[in-house]
Motif scaffolding. Structure first.
Motif, short mmCIF file in Angstrom:
data_model
loop_
_atom_site.label_atom_id
_atom_site.label_comp_id
_atom_site.label_asym_id
_atom_site.label_seq_id
_atom_site.Cartn_x
_atom_site.Cartn_y
_atom_site.Cartn_z
N UNK A 130 0.83 -1.20 0.00
CA UNK A 130 0.00 0.00 0.00
C UNK A 130 0.86 1.25 0.00
N UNK A 131 0.20 2.38 -0.07
CA UNK A 131 0.84 3.69 -0.02
C UNK A 131 0.26 4.47 1.14
N UNK A 132 0.82 5.66 1.35
CA UNK A 132 0.33 6.54 2.41
C UNK A 132 0.12 7.94 1.87
N UNK A 133 -0.98 8.54 2.31
CA UNK A 133 -1.23 9.95 2.06
C UNK A 133 -0.90 10.72 3.35
N UNK A 134 -0.04 11.69 3.25
CA UNK A 134 0.32 12.53 4.39
C UNK A 134 -0.25 13.92 4.16
N UNK A 135 -0.80 14.51 5.23
CA UNK A 135 -1.58 15.75 5.09
C UNK A 135 -1.34 16.66 6.27
N UNK A 136 -1.23 17.95 6.00
CA UNK A 136 -1.17 18.97 7.04
C UNK A 136 -2.23 20.01 6.71
N UNK A 137 -3.00 20.40 7.73
CA UNK A 137 -4.12 21.32 7.54
C UNK A 137 -4.00 22.50 8.50
N UNK A 138 -4.83 23.52 8.26
CA UNK A 138 -4.90 24.64 9.19
C UNK A 138 -5.89 24.32 10.30
N UNK A 139 -6.22 25.32 11.10
CA UNK A 139 -7.10 25.12 12.26
C UNK A 139 -8.50 24.67 11.85
N UNK A 140 -8.93 25.00 10.64
CA UNK A 140 -10.27 24.65 10.18
C UNK A 140 -10.29 23.37 9.33
N UNK A 141 -9.15 22.75 9.12
CA UNK A 141 -9.10 21.55 8.30
C UNK A 141 -8.82 21.82 6.84
N UNK A 214 -6.74 8.73 25.70
CA UNK A 214 -7.31 9.40 24.55
C UNK A 214 -8.24 10.52 25.01
N UNK A 215 -8.47 11.50 24.10
CA UNK A 215 -9.29 12.64 24.46
C UNK A 215 -8.51 13.75 25.13
N UNK A 216 -7.19 13.72 25.01
CA UNK A 216 -6.36 14.77 25.60
C UNK A 216 -6.50 16.06 24.79
N UNK A 217 -5.83 17.11 25.26
CA UNK A 217 -5.96 18.42 24.62
C UNK A 217 -5.55 18.42 23.15
N UNK A 218 -4.42 17.79 22.74
CA UNK A 218 -4.11 17.79 21.30
C UNK A 218 -5.20 17.16 20.46
N UNK A 219 -5.88 16.13 21.00
CA UNK A 219 -6.92 15.47 20.23
C UNK A 219 -8.13 16.34 19.99
N UNK A 220 -8.44 17.22 20.93
CA UNK A 220 -9.60 18.10 20.76
C UNK A 220 -9.37 19.15 19.68
N UNK A 221 -8.12 19.37 19.30
CA UNK A 221 -7.81 20.32 18.23
C UNK A 221 -7.43 19.60 16.94
#
Length: 269
Positions: A130-141, A214-221
Motif C-alpha cells: 500500500x501507499x500513504x497519504x500525508x496531510x497537514x491542515x490549518x485550524x479549520x481543516x 485518549x481525548x487529551x488536549x491535542x486530540x480536541x484540536x
C-alpha cells in the motif's frame, strides 16, 4: 452532470496556469487538440467515481480516458495543481478564512494494487502492498500540503517535508505566511527529535504523549485533519491506488485538495 464536474469558477482559475500549446505545423497540422476543460472534466470524473481511465465515457465527457490520463501527467509535471492550490489558499486568507496559527498533521494508508514508486508493505495490513497519504491542515481543516509515500514509511518522517511544502500564502498585507505557530499531532509523532526540529523553526509542537489517555488536549484540536482525510476519501479514486507512477496519485490528491479549498471558499460567502 458533465457541466457540474468543472464549474466556471474552477476553470477560470485554471486557464491562466496552463502552459502554452506548442505551435502547429502548417502542412501537416494533424488533429486538433482536445479542449482543456473536457480533459479536466474527465480527470475529475475519474477522481469522483473511481473508474479506470479506459472506462471514461467519451461521449458524455468529451474526451477519452487515455487523453485525460496524459493531460493529468503533463499538468502534474508542469506544476499546475500546486500553483492553483496556492492561489485558493491566498483567496481564503484574505477574508480571514484561513487560520495559520494552528496546524494539524496526520497520515492515512491507501491500498495499492500494483507495485511502483512510493509503495511498500503495510505494517497495519499484514504486509500487503500500500501507499500513504500525508496531510497537514490549518485550524479549520483546510489542506495546506500533501505528499505520497510507501506504506512502510513512518508518519513522522514526513513532518518536516510537509512543513517545508507549505507554500508562501499571500492574501494580506505584509510577508506571505508559510509557518504555523503550533503544530498538533498524535502519538505517532512523539519523538524528542521531532519536537526539537519544529521548535528550531519557531513552531511549538503540541504532540500527544505516548501512554496518555485518549481525548487529551491535542486530540480536541487535531480532529480537523482526520475530518479532512475523510473528505479526501469521499473521492473514490483516492481510496485505492491503481497507478504504478507516483506522480499521478499525487496529482489526483492535489486536485482533490483544490476542490476542498474551493468548496470552503464558496460556502463561506
Amino acid at each position: 452532470m458533465s457541466d457540474d464536474l468543472v464549474p466556471g469558477d474552477l476553470w477560470d482559475r485554471v486557464v491562466p496556469l496552463l502552459p502554452p500549446r506548442p505551435p502547429r505545423r502548417r502542412r501537416y497540422p494533424g488533429r486538433l487538440p482536445v479542449d482543456g476543460r473536457a480533459a479536466l472534466r474527465g480527470i475529475v470524473y475519474v477522481l469522483r467515481t473511481g473508474v479506470t481511465w479506459p472506462d471514461v465515457p467519451a461521449e458524455t465527457i468529451g474526451c477519452s480516458g487515455v487523453t485525460c490520463r496524459r493531460r493529468l501527467r503533463d499538468r502534474t509535471e508542469a506544476g499546475v495543481r500546486p500553483r492553483l492550490h496556492e492561489i485558493l489558499l491566498a483567496e481564503l486568507r484574505e477574508p480571514g478564512l484561513l487560520d495559520m496559527d494552528d496546524a494539524a498533521i496526520d497520515g492515512s494508508h491507501v491500498r495499492t494494487l500494483k507495485r511502483g514508486a512510493h509503495t511498500g508493505p503495510s505494517p497495519v495490513d499484514r504486509g500487503r502492498l500500500d501507499s500513504k497519504h500525508h496531510l497537514i491542515t490549518d485550524r479549520h481543516g483546510t489542506p495546506l500540503a500533501v505528499s505520497v509515500t510507501g506504506g512502510n514509511r513512518h508518519d513522522v518522517t514526513q513532518l518536516m517535508p510537509l512543513l517545508d511544502a507549505i507554500p508562501r500564502i499571500r492574501g494580506l498585507a505584509g510577508r506571505p505566511r508559510h509557518r504555523p505557530q503550533r503544530l498538533f499531532a498524535d502519538r505517532g509523532y512523539d519523538y524528542d527529535k521531532y519536537r526539537r526540529l519544529p521548535r528550531a523553526h519557531g513552531i511549538t509542537p503540541k504532540t500527544a504523549r505516548k501512554g496518555t489517555a485518549h481525548g487529551s488536549d491535542p486530540g480536541t484540536t487535531r480532529w480537523v485533519v482526520e475530518r479532512t482525510v475523510a473528505w479526501l476519501h469521499q473521492f473514490t479514486r483516492l481510496r485505492t491506488r491503481y497507478e504504478t507512477r507516483a506522480d499521478l496519485p499525487l496529482g489526483l490528491l492535489q486536485l482533490a485538495c483544490t476542490i476542498i479549498c474551493l468548496r470552503r471558499l464558496r460556502t463561506s460567502f
